[in-house]
Write a protein that holds these residues in place. Sequence first.
Motif, PDB file in Angstrom:
ATOM      1  N   LEU A 140       5.554  -1.002   6.267  1.00  0.00           N
ATOM      2  CA  LEU A 140       5.103  -1.312   7.681  1.00  0.00           C
ATOM      3  C   LEU A 140       3.612  -0.609   7.868  1.00  0.00           C
ATOM      4  O   LEU A 140       3.394   0.526   7.382  1.00  0.00           O
ATOM      5  CB  LEU A 140       5.802  -0.606   8.694  1.00  0.00           C
ATOM      6  N   MET A 141       2.602  -1.517   7.841  1.00  0.00           N
ATOM      7  CA  MET A 141       1.369  -1.012   7.804  1.00  0.00           C
ATOM      8  C   MET A 141       0.855  -0.969   9.266  1.00  0.00           C
ATOM      9  O   MET A 141       0.856  -2.004   9.879  1.00  0.00           O
ATOM     10  CB  MET A 141       0.237  -1.700   7.003  1.00  0.00           C
ATOM     11  N   ILE A 142       0.175   0.103   9.702  1.00  0.00           N
ATOM     12  CA  ILE A 142      -0.473   0.532  11.083  1.00  0.00           C
ATOM     13  C   ILE A 142      -2.022   0.463  10.740  1.00  0.00           C
ATOM     14  O   ILE A 142      -2.293   1.069  10.087  1.00  0.00           O
ATOM     15  CB  ILE A 142       0.087   1.757  11.687  1.00  0.00           C
ATOM     16  N   ALA A 143      -2.582  -0.796  11.135  1.00  0.00           N
ATOM     17  CA  ALA A 143      -4.109  -0.973  11.127  1.00  0.00           C
ATOM     18  C   ALA A 143      -4.747  -0.001  11.723  1.00  0.00           C
ATOM     19  O   ALA A 143      -4.652  -0.009  12.618  1.00  0.00           O
ATOM     20  CB  ALA A 143      -4.317  -2.371  11.399  1.00  0.00           C
ATOM     21  N   GLY A 144      -5.513   0.745  11.214  1.00  0.00           N
ATOM     22  CA  GLY A 144      -6.196   1.891  11.876  1.00  0.00           C
ATOM     23  C   GLY A 144      -7.599   1.447  12.484  1.00  0.00           C
ATOM     24  O   GLY A 144      -8.004   0.252  12.426  1.00  0.00           O
ATOM     25  N   ASN A 145      -8.313   2.398  13.031  1.00  0.00           N
ATOM     26  CA  ASN A 145      -9.815   2.037  13.951  1.00  0.00           C
ATOM     27  C   ASN A 145     -10.571   1.758  12.652  1.00  0.00           C
ATOM     28  O   ASN A 145     -11.639   0.901  12.912  1.00  0.00           O
ATOM     29  CB  ASN A 145      -9.937   3.231  14.767  1.00  0.00           C
ATOM     30  N   ASP A 146     -10.364   2.521  11.493  1.00  0.00           N
ATOM     31  CA  ASP A 146     -11.442   2.440  10.627  1.00  0.00           C
ATOM     32  C   ASP A 146     -10.866   1.325   9.665  1.00  0.00           C
ATOM     33  O   ASP A 146      -9.882   1.398   8.754  1.00  0.00           O
ATOM     34  CB  ASP A 146     -11.476   3.486   9.568  1.00  0.00           C
ATOM     35  N   THR A 147     -11.671  -0.038   9.768  1.00  0.00           N
ATOM     36  CA  THR A 147     -11.061  -1.130   9.028  1.00  0.00           C
ATOM     37  C   THR A 147     -11.232  -1.138   7.782  1.00  0.00           C
ATOM     38  O   THR A 147     -12.265  -0.786   6.941  1.00  0.00           O
ATOM     39  CB  THR A 147     -11.877  -2.554   9.615  1.00  0.00           C
ATOM     40  N   LEU A 148     -10.315  -1.838   6.934  1.00  0.00           N
ATOM     41  CA  LEU A 148     -10.280  -1.757   5.491  1.00  0.00           C
ATOM     42  C   LEU A 148     -11.118  -3.135   5.046  1.00  0.00           C
ATOM     43  O   LEU A 148     -10.991  -4.270   5.775  1.00  0.00           O
ATOM     44  CB  LEU A 148      -8.931  -2.019   4.893  1.00  0.00           C
ATOM     45  N   ASN A 149     -12.197  -2.843   4.446  1.00  0.00           N
ATOM     46  CA  ASN A 149     -12.909  -3.921   4.074  1.00  0.00           C
ATOM     47  C   ASN A 149     -12.586  -4.569   2.885  1.00  0.00           C
ATOM     48  O   ASN A 149     -12.340  -4.099   1.849  1.00  0.00           O
ATOM     49  CB  ASN A 149     -14.485  -3.465   3.638  1.00  0.00           C
ATOM     50  N   PRO A 150     -12.341  -6.026   2.969  1.00  0.00           N
ATOM     51  CA  PRO A 150     -11.712  -6.845   1.693  1.00  0.00           C
ATOM     52  C   PRO A 150     -12.743  -6.743   0.523  1.00  0.00           C
ATOM     53  O   PRO A 150     -12.028  -7.316  -0.624  1.00  0.00           O
ATOM     54  CB  PRO A 150     -11.684  -8.210   2.461  1.00  0.00           C
ATOM     55  N   THR A 151     -13.925  -6.603   0.632  1.00  0.00           N
ATOM     56  CA  THR A 151     -14.700  -6.442  -0.294  1.00  0.00           C
ATOM     57  C   THR A 151     -14.905  -5.101  -1.100  1.00  0.00           C
ATOM     58  O   THR A 151     -15.497  -4.672  -2.169  1.00  0.00           O
ATOM     59  CB  THR A 151     -16.082  -6.951   0.080  1.00  0.00           C
ATOM     60  N   ASP A 152     -14.456  -4.099  -0.465  1.00  0.00           N
ATOM     61  CA  ASP A 152     -14.324  -2.621  -0.909  1.00  0.00           C
ATOM     62  C   ASP A 152     -12.994  -2.382  -1.712  1.00  0.00           C
ATOM     63  O   ASP A 152     -12.197  -2.782  -1.391  1.00  0.00           O
ATOM     64  CB  ASP A 152     -14.532  -1.497   0.200  1.00  0.00           C
ATOM     65  N   GLU A 153     -13.100  -1.526  -2.740  1.00  0.00           N
ATOM     66  CA  GLU A 153     -12.010  -0.828  -3.101  1.00  0.00           C
ATOM     67  C   GLU A 153     -11.211   0.271  -2.375  1.00  0.00           C
ATOM     68  O   GLU A 153     -12.153   0.973  -1.553  1.00  0.00           O
ATOM     69  CB  GLU A 153     -12.156  -0.043  -4.360  1.00  0.00           C
ATOM     70  N   VAL A 154     -10.036   0.337  -2.321  1.00  0.00           N
ATOM     71  CA  VAL A 154      -9.494   1.370  -1.405  1.00  0.00           C
ATOM     72  C   VAL A 154      -9.185   2.560  -1.930  1.00  0.00           C
ATOM     73  O   VAL A 154      -8.960   2.813  -3.310  1.00  0.00           O
ATOM     74  CB  VAL A 154      -7.798   0.752  -1.146  1.00  0.00           C
ATOM     75  N   SER A 155      -9.541   3.495  -1.251  1.00  0.00           N
ATOM     76  CA  SER A 155      -9.403   5.045  -1.417  1.00  0.00           C
ATOM     77  C   SER A 155      -8.102   5.335  -0.773  1.00  0.00           C
ATOM     78  O   SER A 155      -7.932   5.586   0.520  1.00  0.00           O
ATOM     79  CB  SER A 155     -10.612   5.712  -0.713  1.00  0.00           C
ATOM     80  N   LEU A 156      -6.979   5.907  -1.600  1.00  0.00           N
ATOM     81  CA  LEU A 156      -5.694   6.151  -1.160  1.00  0.00           C
ATOM     82  C   LEU A 156      -5.517   7.608  -1.156  1.00  0.00           C
ATOM     83  O   LEU A 156      -5.970   8.615  -1.770  1.00  0.00           O
ATOM     84  CB  LEU A 156      -4.883   5.527  -2.280  1.00  0.00           C
TER      85      LEU A 156
END
Length: 265
Positions: A140-156
């Motif tokens: 289950l993903m809770i989408a945060g206020n800081d949007t994940l950008n589809p063009t950027d690499e995810v910092s985990l």
Amino acid sequence: MKNNKYKILVLSDLKKSVESELKSTISLAKMIDGEITLLHVKKPIDLVGRESQLSAMRTINEQQVNTSNKLGNLIRSCRKDFGVKIDRKIVIGNLKNEIESYLDTYKPDIVVMGKRKSNSFSIIGDNVIKLVLKKHKGPLMIAGNDTLNPTDEVSLGVLNTDDTIGNVDFIDEFLRNTKRPVKKFTIAQSGNKVKNTSVDTIGTNAVEYVFDDTLEAIENVSKYASKSNINLMFADKTDATVKNLMDKLDVSLLLTEKHSTILQN
């Protein structure tokens, strides 16, 4: 790896945050080769109030058309920009019943919901998250206020992990699109103040932050996640800190049965 695409279900109330929620979901879908369906449930009372039956039916039809058009424009824009398949489903009925029914029929691999606001979920409240956690055994993903950008690499980042192997089907695809090193956040029962160490966990060097188990622990995790430019945090669904984490963390939160596999690949 699955032969078919991973199915991602977004539960949305279509408030102002829907565009950022959808972009964060697209980021996840692009990482794991997923397809998205957005489900929006309208309660009849929200549409018709005390109108006559004929007027009520007219209002319902108009609202459905307006909502479908609004959502269709947003989806077409996202498809054009990011090339991810997105479907939509708008239903009128009891919120919990409709969500439960769709979880049973669609059988998503991942469910996405919006960020908590005040003490409730934007879609309706804590009862919905309880329903999803009960009915849906996957992430289950809770989408945060800081949007994940589809063009950027995810910092985990991962919270309170251990050395057991988790059961996340899409982990291999996911890891190929994340920055290294992984940031590990641990809330310890006892120990020193925040420390930064290098942890070698089955071939992976992870940067670890350890926090004292105090009332401010989650706030400190949130601050350090921001300083470390984390934009997605993994946590265990059963972790006692999860509810507080939903309230305090600005970045997206991915809840799984086990998440420590991330540090072991």
